[in-house]
Write an enzyme that holds these catalytic residues in place. Structure first.
Site, PDB file in Angstrom:
ATOM      1  N   SER A  47       0.661  -1.202  -0.096  1.00 50.75           N
ATOM      2  CA  SER A  47       0.140   0.019  -0.087  1.00 50.75           C
ATOM      3  C   SER A  47       0.898   1.226   0.142  1.00 50.75           C
ATOM      4  O   SER A  47       1.752   1.436   0.752  1.00 50.75           O
ATOM      5  CB  SER A  47      -0.777   0.110   1.263  1.00 50.75           C
ATOM      6  N   HIS A 100      -3.985  -0.205  -4.889  1.00 46.50           N
ATOM      7  CA  HIS A 100      -3.496  -1.061  -5.347  1.00 46.50           C
ATOM      8  C   HIS A 100      -3.909  -1.336  -7.161  1.00 46.50           C
ATOM      9  O   HIS A 100      -5.271  -1.598  -7.180  1.00 46.50           O
ATOM     10  CB  HIS A 100      -3.757  -2.496  -4.567  1.00 46.50           C
ATOM     11  N   HIS A 148      -5.010  -9.967  -0.224  1.00 45.95           N
ATOM     12  CA  HIS A 148      -5.128 -10.114   0.832  1.00 45.95           C
ATOM     13  C   HIS A 148      -6.414 -11.099   1.535  1.00 45.95           C
ATOM     14  O   HIS A 148      -7.261 -11.033   0.584  1.00 45.95           O
ATOM     15  CB  HIS A 148      -5.446  -8.841   1.668  1.00 45.95           C
ATOM     16  N   TYR A 195      -8.410 -10.736   3.869  1.00 49.34           N
ATOM     17  CA  TYR A 195      -9.740 -10.090   4.187  1.00 49.34           C
ATOM     18  C   TYR A 195     -10.326  -9.493   2.877  1.00 49.34           C
ATOM     19  O   TYR A 195     -11.665  -9.009   3.086  1.00 49.34           O
ATOM     20  CB  TYR A 195      -9.046  -8.569   4.924  1.00 49.34           C
ATOM     21  N   GLU A 196      -9.831  -9.553   1.756  1.00 46.54           N
ATOM     22  CA  GLU A 196     -10.825  -9.217   0.659  1.00 46.54           C
ATOM     23  C   GLU A 196     -11.674 -10.451   0.407  1.00 46.54           C
ATOM     24  O   GLU A 196     -12.361 -10.105  -0.724  1.00 46.54           O
ATOM     25  CB  GLU A 196      -9.599  -9.026  -0.623  1.00 46.54           C
ATOM     26  N   ALA A 219       3.323  -1.976   3.878  1.00 43.76           N
ATOM     27  CA  ALA A 219       2.682  -0.936   4.726  1.00 43.76           C
ATOM     28  C   ALA A 219       2.506  -1.563   6.007  1.00 43.76           C
ATOM     29  O   ALA A 219       1.794  -2.510   6.214  1.00 43.76           O
ATOM     30  CB  ALA A 219       1.854  -0.121   4.378  1.00 43.76           C
ATOM     31  N   MET A 242      -0.824  -6.871   7.330  1.00 42.89           N
ATOM     32  CA  MET A 242      -1.933  -7.827   7.192  1.00 42.89           C
ATOM     33  C   MET A 242      -1.724  -8.298   5.615  1.00 42.89           C
ATOM     34  O   MET A 242      -2.562  -8.842   5.047  1.00 42.89           O
ATOM     35  CB  MET A 242      -3.221  -6.787   6.684  1.00 42.89           C
ATOM     36  N   SER A 243      -0.242  -8.645   5.743  1.00 43.66           N
ATOM     37  CA  SER A 243       0.271  -9.167   4.222  1.00 43.66           C
ATOM     38  C   SER A 243       1.628  -9.760   4.445  1.00 43.66           C
ATOM     39  O   SER A 243       2.021 -10.214   5.739  1.00 43.66           O
ATOM     40  CB  SER A 243       0.131  -8.085   3.098  1.00 43.66           C
ATOM     41  N   ASN A 253       2.590   4.221  10.476  1.00 43.17           N
ATOM     42  CA  ASN A 253       1.902   4.728  11.766  1.00 43.17           C
ATOM     43  C   ASN A 253       2.395   3.815  13.177  1.00 43.17           C
ATOM     44  O   ASN A 253       3.055   2.823  12.895  1.00 43.17           O
ATOM     45  CB  ASN A 253       0.417   4.330  11.823  1.00 43.17           C
ATOM     46  N   HIS A 278      -7.179   3.655   6.713  1.00 42.86           N
ATOM     47  CA  HIS A 278      -6.265   3.305   5.434  1.00 42.86           C
ATOM     48  C   HIS A 278      -5.859   4.437   4.795  1.00 42.86           C
ATOM     49  O   HIS A 278      -4.715   4.383   3.934  1.00 42.86           O
ATOM     50  CB  HIS A 278      -7.045   2.459   4.572  1.00 42.86           C
TER      51      HIS A 278
END
Length: 270
Positions: free
Chosen positions: A28, A59, A81, A83-84, A111, A209-210, A233, A245
């Site tokens: 990201s 993306h 991902h 979560y998609e 990220a 998350m990846s 962050n 995000h």
């Protein structure tokens, strides 16, 4: 024919005999690196048989082949991902297709949130190990022994040699490159402050998350892996700020120039 063989056959036709030895996955806010690729061949994911489609804002969802840092590379401009809604096994297809067309080395960027105040937004972290907190492994299911063993070893999930090359490249550029352990959660919700306190106790340095599923798949099929996180962050409960995000994309874009210079210098050293 398995999905990754179909994808590889399609990509070979597009490459007209050229073989990429190095694959790069952009996280990201980091997609700009692909814009620096020379003599680019752009292949949308939607055109590749069996490929998942990236749905995350920021993306682009395409493979870009061409010259970067003196190497002919295959660059994934956007990743997938869990979560998609993708099935874990679907994540095998892009990595195995890259392996089948010649990639021996995979560079992963992402990220991530930092668990340490000293490693704040805009920092880069070389991943030297990971913790899989997802409860998911993308290799679950039948195993193809022609691809890799049933029980792959992850003692050195991330190449120590390539980590040294990356640190050397950072030193030459005057870039501070932290190193640490990356913890993978499925998402898409950000972590709670209590979870971050737990992860710190476990020895994690950054959370995202990846990356971990791609690493597992790549190591299973014999690819070397080197990975770098762009810190966007400080994690939940560390600042009182609301996580989003949009912040990930904004801070990732700020670090993109630094990440791009680092990856190019690393490529030049191969």
């Amino acid at each position: 024919m398995k999905a990754y063989h179909r994808a590889a056959a399609y990509l070979r036709d597009r490459l007209d005999g050229r073989v990429p030895r190095i694959g790069i996955t952009l996280g990201s806010g980091l997609g700009a690196l692909a814009d620096d690729i020379q003599d680019a061949i752009v292949v949308p994911y939607a055109d590749i048989p069996g490929f998942p489609v990236s749905t995350v804002h920021g993306h682009k969802g395409q493979l870009v082949f061409g010259q970067l840092g003196g190497q002919f590379v295959a660059c994934m401009q956007g990743r997938f991902h869990l979560y998609e809604g993708h099935e874990p096994a679907a994540l095998q297809i892009p990595i195995r297709a890259l392996r089948l067309i010649g990639c021996e080395l995979l560079v992963l960027t992402n990220a991530a949130g930092s668990i340490h105040e000293a490693m704040g937004p805009g920092s880069l972290m070389l991943i030297d190990d990971h913790i899989n907190f997802s409860g998911v492994n993308p290799l679950v299911g039948g195993n193809d022994e022609e691809i890799g063993p049933r029980f792959p070893d992850l003692t050195e999930a991330y190449s120590k040699h390539q980590g040294v090359v990356m640190q050397t490249a950072a030193g030459e550029l005057g870039i501070e490159l932290f190193s640490g352990t990356y913890l993978w959660t499925i998402g898409p919700s950000f972590e709670t402050p209590a979870e971050i306190r737990l992860y710190r106790q476990w020895g994690a340095d950054a959370v995202g998350m990846s990356t971990v599923p791609e690493t597992i798949i790549a190591r299973h099929c014999g690819m070397e892996v080197v990975a770098v996180s762009s810190i966007t962050n400080l994690c939940a409960g560390m600042t009182g700020n609301v996580l989003s995000h949009e912040e990930t994309l904004r801070e990732g874009a700020k670090a993109a120039e630094k990440m791009s210079r680092l990856i190019v210098r690393w490529l030049e050293a191969q």
